[in-house]
Design an enzyme around this catalytic site. Structure first.
Site, PDB file in Angstrom:
ATOM      1  N   VAL A  32       6.890 -22.191  10.372  1.00  0.00           N
ATOM      2  CA  VAL A  32       6.374 -23.402   9.731  1.00  0.00           C
ATOM      3  C   VAL A  32       5.386 -24.105  10.655  1.00  0.00           C
ATOM      4  CG1 VAL A  32       6.992 -25.726   8.948  1.00  0.00           C
ATOM      5  CG2 VAL A  32       8.330 -23.767   8.181  1.00  0.00           C
ATOM      6  N   THR A  40       2.137 -22.156  10.833  1.00  0.00           N
ATOM      7  CA  THR A  40       1.376 -22.243   9.587  1.00  0.00           C
ATOM      8  C   THR A  40       0.818 -23.642   9.362  1.00  0.00           C
ATOM      9  OG1 THR A  40       2.768 -20.509   8.620  1.00  0.00           O
ATOM     10  CG2 THR A  40       1.502 -21.875   7.091  1.00  0.00           C
ATOM     11  N   GLU A  41       1.625 -24.635   9.672  1.00  0.00           N
ATOM     12  CA  GLU A  41       1.232 -26.021   9.387  1.00  0.00           C
ATOM     13  C   GLU A  41       0.173 -26.547  10.347  1.00  0.00           C
ATOM     14  OE1 GLU A  41       1.879 -27.928   6.961  1.00  0.00           O
ATOM     15  OE2 GLU A  41       3.808 -27.430   6.075  1.00  0.00           O
ATOM     16  N   SER A  42       0.363 -26.301  11.639  1.00  0.00           N
ATOM     17  CA  SER A  42      -0.481 -26.979  12.632  1.00  0.00           C
ATOM     18  C   SER A  42      -1.052 -26.072  13.706  1.00  0.00           C
ATOM     19  CB  SER A  42       0.335 -28.082  13.318  1.00  0.00           C
ATOM     20  OG  SER A  42       1.384 -27.505  14.089  1.00  0.00           O
TER      21      SER A  42
END
Length: 201
Positions: free
Chosen positions: A65, A68-70
């Protein structure tokens, strides 16, 4: 391998080439693994280990996560206003801190890596408790629980067994795939047993 008695040097050459080929294979695998580990780092390991254990979320999922997010950039802010490593929305953070965990933190704390990982992991945990499935939890993390509830109630998207046959939002569909693919890479590269409180799919 049959030994060539008439030309022993040829036999030695073949054996040597075989050894070199095997060695190059191992070296190639090693280089690829090192490259992938640099591409899929496990930054903030102390925080991830602490809060995944506390909230029963697989480490590989949280790393996936964050990646993928940051891309592990704690200062990033999305066009929608999501903040930090796990891209939490300030409203979600305020709800979690004020009404659920009663920590009463300012939204500026979302830039703090430990705080962001703690509440992002906790939020994933709550979503899993709600849906009992990590893919649905990820869909809700990205697309919102309200939308996931609507999709599950709609025969056009529900699989009839408590899951989704299709995610209608393209962004959410791609997000779930990206996180799932990244999680598989983390599991392959780091091969760590994840004895969590929640089942992994």
């Amino acid at each position: 391998m049959k030994w060539n008695w008439r030309n022993p040097s040829r036999g030695i050459m073949i054996a040597l080439l075989a050894v070199i080929a095997i060695g190059l294979g191992f070296l190639t695998d090693f280089i690829i693994t090192c490259f992938e580990k640099n591409s899929y780092p496990q930054n903030y390991a102390e925080y991830v280990e602490t809060y995944t254990e506390a909230y029963g979320v697989p480490e590989s999922l949280v790393y996936a996560v964050i990646r993928t997010e940051s891309g592990f950039d704690s200062g990033v802010v999305s066009s929608a206003g999501a903040v930090g490593l796990m891209q939490l929305m300030p409203d979600t953070f305020t709800w979690l801190t004020n009404e659920i965990l009663f920590d009463h933190l300012e939204s500026g704390m979302l830039y703090d890596p430990e705080t962001n990982i703690k509440y992002g992991t906790y939020y994933l945990s709550r979503l899993y408790d709600r849906y009992g499935d990590w893919e649905l939890a990820l869909a809700a993390y990205n697309g919102g629980p309200g939308n996931v509830d609507e999709w599950l109630a709609d025969p056009a998207y529900s699989d009839g067994e408590g899951g989704l046959s299709k995610i209608p939002f393209r962004e959410t569909r791609r997000y779930v795939k990206k996180v799932t693919d990244a999680r598989e890479v983390y599991e392959r590269l780091y091969e760590k047993n994840e004895d969590s409180l929640k089942e992994t799919d």
